[in-house]
Every structure is written in C-alpha cells, then in structure tokens.
Write a protein that holds these residues in place. Structure first.
Motif, PDB file in Angstrom:
ATOM      1  N   ARG A 108       0.840  -1.206   0.000  1.00 31.02           N
ATOM      2  CA  ARG A 108       0.000   0.000   0.000  1.00 31.02           C
ATOM      3  C   ARG A 108       0.873   1.253   0.000  1.00 31.02           C
ATOM      4  NH1 ARG A 108      -4.156  -1.492   3.707  1.00 31.02           N
ATOM      5  NH2 ARG A 108      -2.465  -1.421   5.187  1.00 31.02           N
ATOM      6  N   GLU A 109       1.957   1.242   0.788  1.00 27.93           N
ATOM      7  CA  GLU A 109       2.851   2.402   0.816  1.00 27.93           C
ATOM      8  C   GLU A 109       3.530   2.585  -0.530  1.00 27.93           C
ATOM      9  OE1 GLU A 109       5.471   1.630   4.063  1.00 27.93           O
ATOM     10  OE2 GLU A 109       3.916   1.957   5.570  1.00 27.93           O
ATOM     11  N   GLY A 110       3.931   1.462  -1.155  1.00 25.26           N
ATOM     12  CA  GLY A 110       4.562   1.537  -2.474  1.00 25.26           C
ATOM     13  C   GLY A 110       3.619   2.082  -3.518  1.00 25.26           C
ATOM     14  N   VAL A 111       2.360   1.647  -3.473  1.00 22.41           N
ATOM     15  CA  VAL A 111       1.372   2.147  -4.423  1.00 22.41           C
ATOM     16  C   VAL A 111       1.125   3.634  -4.187  1.00 22.41           C
ATOM     17  CG1 VAL A 111      -1.081   2.021  -5.048  1.00 22.41           C
ATOM     18  CG2 VAL A 111       0.260  -0.078  -4.831  1.00 22.41           C
ATOM     19  N   ALA A 112       1.066   4.022  -2.927  1.00 23.43           N
ATOM     20  CA  ALA A 112       0.840   5.435  -2.613  1.00 23.43           C
ATOM     21  C   ALA A 112       2.000   6.285  -3.128  1.00 23.43           C
ATOM     22  CB  ALA A 112       0.660   5.629  -1.109  1.00 23.43           C
ATOM     23  N   GLU A 113       3.226   5.791  -2.955  1.00 27.85           N
ATOM     24  CA  GLU A 113       4.392   6.538  -3.443  1.00 27.85           C
ATOM     25  C   GLU A 113       4.387   6.611  -4.960  1.00 27.85           C
ATOM     26  OE1 GLU A 113       7.847   4.667  -1.809  1.00 27.85           O
ATOM     27  OE2 GLU A 113       7.248   5.103   0.252  1.00 27.85           O
ATOM     28  N   THR A 114       4.052   5.503  -5.616  1.00 30.07           N
ATOM     29  CA  THR A 114       4.008   5.481  -7.079  1.00 30.07           C
ATOM     30  C   THR A 114       2.922   6.409  -7.601  1.00 30.07           C
ATOM     31  OG1 THR A 114       4.796   3.202  -7.080  1.00 30.07           O
ATOM     32  CG2 THR A 114       3.740   3.965  -9.078  1.00 30.07           C
ATOM     33  N   THR A 115       1.760   6.394  -6.952  1.00 29.54           N
ATOM     34  CA  THR A 115       0.663   7.277  -7.356  1.00 29.54           C
ATOM     35  C   THR A 115       1.058   8.729  -7.193  1.00 29.54           C
ATOM     36  OG1 THR A 115      -0.948   5.607  -6.720  1.00 29.54           O
ATOM     37  CG2 THR A 115      -1.746   7.862  -6.909  1.00 29.54           C
ATOM     38  N   SER A 116       1.701   9.026  -6.085  1.00 30.75           N
ATOM     39  CA  SER A 116       2.135  10.396  -5.839  1.00 30.75           C
ATOM     40  C   SER A 116       3.151  10.840  -6.893  1.00 30.75           C
ATOM     41  CB  SER A 116       2.743  10.497  -4.439  1.00 30.75           C
ATOM     42  OG  SER A 116       3.230  11.779  -4.195  1.00 30.75           O
ATOM     43  N   ALA A 117       4.093   9.966  -7.208  1.00 28.38           N
ATOM     44  CA  ALA A 117       5.091  10.303  -8.230  1.00 28.38           C
ATOM     45  C   ALA A 117       4.426  10.488  -9.588  1.00 28.38           C
ATOM     46  CB  ALA A 117       6.159   9.203  -8.306  1.00 28.38           C
ATOM     47  N   ALA A 118       3.461   9.627  -9.923  1.00 28.50           N
ATOM     48  CA  ALA A 118       2.758   9.745 -11.203  1.00 28.50           C
ATOM     49  C   ALA A 118       1.978  11.057 -11.268  1.00 28.50           C
ATOM     50  CB  ALA A 118       1.817   8.560 -11.399  1.00 28.50           C
ATOM     51  N   GLN A 119       1.352  11.436 -10.159  1.00 30.79           N
ATOM     52  CA  GLN A 119       0.618  12.704 -10.131  1.00 30.79           C
ATOM     53  C   GLN A 119       1.564  13.883 -10.322  1.00 30.79           C
ATOM     54  OE1 GLN A 119      -1.406  12.404  -6.382  1.00 30.79           O
ATOM     55  NE2 GLN A 119      -3.258  11.551  -7.306  1.00 30.79           N
ATOM     56  N   ARG A 120       2.736  13.813  -9.698  1.00 29.91           N
ATOM     57  CA  ARG A 120       3.713  14.896  -9.880  1.00 29.91           C
ATOM     58  C   ARG A 120       4.157  14.986 -11.333  1.00 29.91           C
ATOM     59  NH1 ARG A 120       5.775  12.817  -5.163  1.00 29.91           N
ATOM     60  NH2 ARG A 120       7.484  11.806  -6.249  1.00 29.91           N
ATOM     61  N   HIS A 121       4.436  13.819 -11.960  1.00 31.44           N
ATOM     62  CA  HIS A 121       4.864  13.822 -13.358  1.00 31.44           C
ATOM     63  C   HIS A 121       3.750  14.338 -14.263  1.00 31.44           C
ATOM     64  CE1 HIS A 121       8.758  11.988 -12.889  1.00 31.44           C
ATOM     65  NE2 HIS A 121       8.239  11.018 -12.134  1.00 31.44           N
ATOM     66  N   MET A 122       2.521  13.901 -14.011  1.00 31.56           N
ATOM     67  CA  MET A 122       1.409  14.379 -14.821  1.00 31.56           C
ATOM     68  C   MET A 122       1.240  15.893 -14.670  1.00 31.56           C
ATOM     69  SD  MET A 122       0.351  11.965 -16.627  1.00 31.56           S
ATOM     70  CE  MET A 122      -1.146  12.663 -17.273  1.00 31.56           C
ATOM     71  N   GLY A 123       1.437  16.394 -13.481  1.00 25.11           N
ATOM     72  CA  GLY A 123       1.367  17.836 -13.260  1.00 25.11           C
ATOM     73  C   GLY A 123       2.438  18.577 -14.061  1.00 25.11           C
ATOM     74  N   HIS A 124       3.648  17.999 -14.076  1.00 22.97           N
ATOM     75  CA  HIS A 124       4.734  18.618 -14.862  1.00 22.97           C
ATOM     76  C   HIS A 124       4.398  18.583 -16.353  1.00 22.97           C
ATOM     77  CE1 HIS A 124       7.398  19.129 -11.472  1.00 22.97           C
ATOM     78  NE2 HIS A 124       7.353  17.829 -11.174  1.00 22.97           N
ATOM     79  N   TYR A 125       3.902  17.432 -16.837  1.00 24.40           N
ATOM     80  CA  TYR A 125       3.549  17.313 -18.251  1.00 24.40           C
ATOM     81  C   TYR A 125       2.408  18.264 -18.614  1.00 24.40           C
ATOM     82  CZ  TYR A 125       6.339  13.032 -18.149  1.00 24.40           C
ATOM     83  OH  TYR A 125       7.348  12.125 -18.006  1.00 24.40           O
ATOM     84  N   ALA A 126       1.420  18.370 -17.743  1.00 24.84           N
ATOM     85  CA  ALA A 126       0.293  19.264 -18.010  1.00 24.84           C
ATOM     86  C   ALA A 126       0.769  20.710 -18.072  1.00 24.84           C
ATOM     87  CB  ALA A 126      -0.781  19.097 -16.934  1.00 24.84           C
ATOM     88  N   GLU A 127       1.648  21.075 -17.157  1.00 28.69           N
ATOM     89  CA  GLU A 127       2.177  22.446 -17.163  1.00 28.69           C
ATOM     90  C   GLU A 127       3.009  22.708 -18.408  1.00 28.69           C
ATOM     91  OE1 GLU A 127       2.783  26.254 -16.418  1.00 28.69           O
ATOM     92  OE2 GLU A 127       1.392  24.962 -15.335  1.00 28.69           O
TER      93      GLU A 127
END
Length: 114
Positions: free
Chosen positions: A55-74
């Motif tokens: 669960r912690e690994g998934v949460a970290e991966t999700t958080s990293a994916a959200q950060r990357h998506m935010g960078h790509y969107a920007e």
C-alpha cells in the motif's frame, strides 16, 4: 490369595500409566495447537506487513505519477500558449491519425465477419 492383591496393584498401575499417557497426549496436543496458533499469527502478521508495504509503495508510485502528470500538463499548457498555431496543427494531426486507426479497425472487423 496372593493373586488378588497383585491384580489390584497391576490394575492400579495400568490405570496410572494410562492416565499418564493420556495427560502426555493432552499436553502434546495443547503444545501442537499453541504452535499452530503461533504459526498462523506469524503468517498473518507477515501478510499484513506485506500489504502495508504494498500500500505504501502504491501510494508513493501514485504520488510520483501525479507529480509527473502535473509537470507534463504544465509543459503542455506552456507550449500551447507559446505556440498556438503549431499546437492546433499537432492536435488536428493526432485526431486524424486516431480517426484513421479507428476506421481501419472497424473495416477490418467488418471484412472478417463477412
């Protein structure tokens, strides 16, 4: 006359041995049950620990994916605002390619069914 007290004594000794064996078997059964409970508890704890790690690994991966998506969107917003005509042409070309792919798949499916 001598046999009778001996038989009573041997019956008494046999009963004591049987009681002793019964107690030993009962204790062994209790030890086995305790070991089984402990083994099961350890297995459940290991499974719970792995689930927490997952669960912690998934949460970290999700958080990293959200950060990357935010960078790509920007970056995409910045590109569209800096290059509006080029962005429109790229979007139109991507839409045309997607439409051609969908039509090609539909035509292939129709030809297979005929």
């Amino acid at each position: 006359m001598f046999n009778h007290p001996f038989r009573i004594a041997s019956r008494h000794a046999a009963r004591e041995r049987a009681q002793h064996w019964s107690d030993e078997v009962g204790h062994a059964g209790n030890r086995w049950a305790d070991s089984a409970r402990e083994f099961a508890a350890q297995g459940l704890e290991r499974a719970a620990s792995r689930m927490r790690d997952l669960r912690e690994g998934v949460a970290e991966t999700t958080s990293a994916a959200q950060r990357h998506m935010g960078h790509y969107a920007e970056a995409t917003r910045r590109y569209v605002s800096d290059q509006p005509l080029r962005s429109t042409l790229i979007a139109a070309a991507a839409g045309g390619a997607l439409a051609a792919l969908i039509l090609s798949i539909r035509n292939r499916n129709r030809n297979e069914h005929d």
